[in-house]
Write an enzyme that holds these catalytic residues in place. Structure first.
Site, PDB file in Angstrom:
ATOM      1  N   GLN A 108      -4.725  11.191   1.501  1.00  0.00           N
ATOM      2  CA  GLN A 108      -3.978  11.126   0.041  1.00  0.00           C
ATOM      3  C   GLN A 108      -4.930  10.878  -1.127  1.00  0.00           C
ATOM      4  OE1 GLN A 108      -0.853   8.380  -0.192  1.00  0.00           O
ATOM      5  NE2 GLN A 108      -0.665   8.658  -2.209  1.00  0.00           N
ATOM      6  N   CYS A 114       2.647  10.246  -1.436  1.00  0.00           N
ATOM      7  CA  CYS A 114       2.636   9.733  -0.083  1.00  0.00           C
ATOM      8  C   CYS A 114       4.013  10.376   0.641  1.00  0.00           C
ATOM      9  CB  CYS A 114       2.352   8.235   0.165  1.00  0.00           C
ATOM     10  SG  CYS A 114       3.678   7.289  -0.586  1.00  0.00           S
ATOM     11  N   HIS A 188       5.552   2.697   0.035  1.00  0.00           N
ATOM     12  CA  HIS A 188       4.632   3.628   0.690  1.00  0.00           C
ATOM     13  C   HIS A 188       5.272   4.370   1.846  1.00  0.00           C
ATOM     14  CE1 HIS A 188       0.859   5.503   1.428  1.00  0.00           C
ATOM     15  NE2 HIS A 188       0.653   4.943   2.735  1.00  0.00           N
ATOM     16  N   ASP A 203      -1.495   8.058   8.024  1.00  0.00           N
ATOM     17  CA  ASP A 203      -1.137   7.299   6.681  1.00  0.00           C
ATOM     18  C   ASP A 203      -2.333   7.844   5.812  1.00  0.00           C
ATOM     19  OD1 ASP A 203      -1.380   5.911   4.388  1.00  0.00           O
ATOM     20  OD2 ASP A 203      -1.020   3.771   5.609  1.00  0.00           O
TER      21      ASP A 203
END
Length: 254
Positions: A108, A114, A188, A203
């Protein structure tokens, strides 16, 4: 385990902190918005959709249709969590990454992206289950980036205007107040998937996928929904009492 709809938006903390980065409008973290986003990206299936996970008790998990292809967690970025994340990064730097090359992973480097990246991870690691419209953004993005590194995919996404448009169009249709792309939000999204019967946390802020060890008997299939329970409870603990957590499952509903 639900959050206030106004708070259910993605975080804006990706990429190098000392460099300017593009920013998208944050997606609202609820199933209705993400299901519209799937269609906007070009997912043609009507039998797969995101549903809310309302708790970890067995009777509550029983309400989630099976099979589950991905689990999304939306959680607050707190000082305690950031300290834990820093420790994870330092530990990761001292050992080679342990993950299957079969995983599609995207870094990211776009602020507020996200939520979108979690949805991409959900579909990209289950491509055999989905039909993608070849004229829509996701099919074209996947075809172009399938042999790229996670960093190269991130760079390509920064210039994929059709992907940005697909995101921002849906972000403007959320149930709560529309969040401007330059506004800071501190929730997030991360994604959990089953790849080769192993549990991975994806992630985009992390340098690589995180493999979580799940005790399984020989020949036992991984239960993705229940295997994420302890991991998510630990993340909740690291949040220092903040209760702004919500979870969704991408699941076959018919």
């Amino acid at each position: 385990m639900s959050t206030n709809p106004e708070m259910s938006v993605s975080a804006a903390t990706a990429g190098e902190l000392n460099q300017p980065k593009p920013r998208w409008m944050p997606l609202e973290g609820n199933p209705e918005v993400l299901n519209k986003y799937l269609k906007n990206l070009g997912v043609k299936n009507d039998d797969y959709e995101f549903v809310e996970i309302i708790g970890f008790d067995d009777e509550l998990l029983a309400f989630v249709p099976q099979p589950v292809s991905a689990v999304l967690l939306i959680f607050p970025i707190t000082e305690a969590h950031e300290q834990h994340r820093l420790e994870e990064f330092e530990e990761a730097a001292q050992s080679p990454p342990d993950y299957s090359q079969a995983i599609y992973f995207l870094r990211q480097t776009i602020g507020n992206a996200c939520g979108s990246i979690a949805v991409i991870h959900s579909v990209a690691n289950n491509l055999e289950k989905f039909q993608l419209d070849s004229h829509k953004p996701l099919a074209q993005f996947m075809e172009t980036t399938k042999l790229m590194t996670p960093e190269q995919r991130a760079e390509h996404l920064k210039h994929a205007m059709d992907m940005a448009t697909a995101n921002d169009t849906i972000a403007e249709e959320g149930e709560s107040r529309v969040i401007d792309r330059d506004e800071h939000v501190n929730l997030h999204f991360v994604c959990f998937v089953n790849v080769n019967n192993e549990l991975y946390e994806l992630d985009g802020r992390h340098p690589h996928p995180i493999k979580h060890k799940v005790p399984l008997q020989q020949g036992q299939a991984l239960d993705l929904l229940r295997s994420t329970k302890n991991i998510i409870l630990k993340l909740i603990d690291h949040a220092g009492g903040d209760i702004r957590f919500s979870m969704m499952a991408l699941t076959k509903t018919t």
